[in-house]
Design an enzyme around this catalytic site. Structure first.
Site, PDB file in Angstrom:
ATOM      1  N   CYS A 142       0.950  -1.338  -0.132  1.00 27.33           N
ATOM      2  CA  CYS A 142       0.000  -0.032   0.154  1.00 27.33           C
ATOM      3  C   CYS A 142       0.787   1.261   0.070  1.00 27.33           C
ATOM      4  O   CYS A 142       1.414   1.811   1.119  1.00 27.33           O
ATOM      5  CB  CYS A 142      -0.993   0.050   1.368  1.00 27.33           C
ATOM      6  SG  CYS A 142      -1.974   1.402   1.115  1.00 27.33           S
ATOM      7  N   CYS A 145      -0.415   4.040   2.068  1.00 28.20           N
ATOM      8  CA  CYS A 145      -0.126   4.026   3.499  1.00 28.20           C
ATOM      9  C   CYS A 145       1.278   4.126   3.893  1.00 28.20           C
ATOM     10  O   CYS A 145       1.521   4.681   4.971  1.00 28.20           O
ATOM     11  CB  CYS A 145      -0.665   2.436   4.051  1.00 28.20           C
ATOM     12  SG  CYS A 145      -2.290   1.677   3.323  1.00 28.20           S
ATOM     13  N   ASP A 146       2.176   3.847   3.100  1.00 27.97           N
ATOM     14  CA  ASP A 146       3.490   3.699   3.743  1.00 27.97           C
ATOM     15  C   ASP A 146       4.505   4.369   3.143  1.00 27.97           C
ATOM     16  O   ASP A 146       5.675   4.655   3.458  1.00 27.97           O
ATOM     17  CB  ASP A 146       3.936   1.919   3.675  1.00 27.97           C
ATOM     18  CG  ASP A 146       3.126   1.251   4.610  1.00 27.97           C
ATOM     19  OD1 ASP A 146       2.594   1.547   5.683  1.00 27.97           O
ATOM     20  OD2 ASP A 146       2.928  -0.032   4.358  1.00 27.97           O
TER      21      ASP A 146
END
Ligand code: NDP
Length: 317
Positions: A142, A145-146
């Protein structure tokens, strides 16, 4: 010898299947509305989010929050309002007539007036042991997300579809350099996404390459070993390794009973969470191939809960 099994039958108003942000949010709203929901957590309590570490983009947490802590808090909040959270999974469900009949993995029967399917999606991984070893230590599925953790660093994205191109261009805005590892000599992505990649100077596409091993040390990912289609093996240095080879919506339980699209995502009716079966609603990533965020999943869980409430009122249940 006779074996004695006790199998229970539960008659309920709302069955929620899945325990990610969508399922728990649906449980919070339906329990606050006194609908006494029963939620089955499934095989991965807390859902996909629990495979990441810190969540920095969930509103309300200035300094981020540990993903497991966030999911535990959602669960506790749902329980506080009376939602019954059960470990285990629903192994089969019959949606051919209402009330719907589900069987859990202890063979208990749940007879439910409404069902919210919030079973999520699973990111596809390559299946390499080194990829598993460094998951959460530089390996991620992701970018949204990261990606932030790799600002001004060098990363690689595997895949040549729309997801991979989208991840690569997103990461290119944060990172010094982004490699795309594409197994054929062409993208699968749409022409528009390909153009975006081609017009991003800090993306380098490594055509016709397969990942043999993710390299790392005790701190995490340091590189990746690639094999070209002509057999040449070489290493590149990277700080993060992102998977962009697709997701699998977890809709197998209801496949053939509710309408799904060509990729298996449950089709919902416009802005609502209604599926093709009256009384069955879907929320979160199992019906969302586009956004796939904890906050969008939570929001759709809220929508499904409100849709259930309205449905029960309209049908005098
Ligand atoms: P896709 O199935 O479209 O693409 C997967 C990509 O990963 C392909 O390039 C495939 O290679 C590659 N791949 C698969 N397995 C491996 C492997 N083991 N090793 C290396 N590479 C591998 O998945 P997406 O998630 O990209 O897209 C799914 C759907 O969602 C599509 O319909 C897409 O259009 C849509 N989508 C749309 C977006 C948008 O419009 N903004 C954004 C994201 C997705 P190969 O081509 O060789 O098979």
């Amino acid at each position: 010898m006779m074996l004695n099994f006790t199998i229970f039958v539960f008659m309920i108003q709302t069955l929620i299947i899945g325990s990610g942000p969508a399922g728990y949010t649906a449980a919070i709203y339906t329990s606050r509305a006194a609908l006494s929901p029963v939620l089955y957590e499934g095989m991965e309590p807390g859902g996909q989010l629990t495979t990441t570490t810190i969540v920095e983009n969930y509103p309300g947490f200035e300094n981020g929050i540990d993903a497991n802590t966030l999911m535990d808090a959602m669960k506790a909040q749902a329980k506080r309002f009376g939602a019954e959270i059960r470990p285990g999974r629903i192994k089969s469900i019959d949606l051919s007539s209402r009330p719907f009949r589900a069987i859990d993995d202890h063979d208990n029967e749940i007879i439910a007036q409404t069902v919210i399917i919030a079973t999520g999606a699973t990111a596809r991984y390559l299946g390499l042991p080194s990829e598993t070893k460094y998951r959460g230590m530089g390996v991620s599925a992701c970018a949204t997300c990261d990606g932030f953790f790799y600002r001004k660093k060098t990363v690689a994205v595997v895949g040549g579809g729309d997801s991979a191109c989208e991840e690569a261009t997103y990461l290119a805005g944060l990172c010094k350099k982004v490699y795309m590892i594409v197994r054929r000599d062409v993208f699968r992505a749409s022409a528009a996404m390909q153009r975006k990649v081609e017009n991003t100077p800090n993306i380098e596409v490594l055509w016709g390459c397969n990942t043999r091993e993710v390299l790392g040390d005790e701190y995490g990912v340091t590189g990746v070993r690639l094999e070209k289609n002509d057999g040449t093996v070489f290493d590149i240095s990277i700080d993060g390794f992102f998977l962009g080879i697709g997701h699998h919506p977890n809709s197998d339980l209801v496949r053939g009973q509710v309408e799904t699209d060509a990729n298996g995502y449950i089709v919902t009716d416009g802005k609502s969470s209604a599926t093709s079966v009256e009384g069955v609603f879907a929320a979160g990533d199992v019906q969302d191939p586009s956004y796939r965020q904890a906050i969008t999943a939570a929001a759709s869980g809220c929508r499904a809960a409100l849709d259930v409430e309205r449905f029960l009122i309209e049908h005098n249940i």
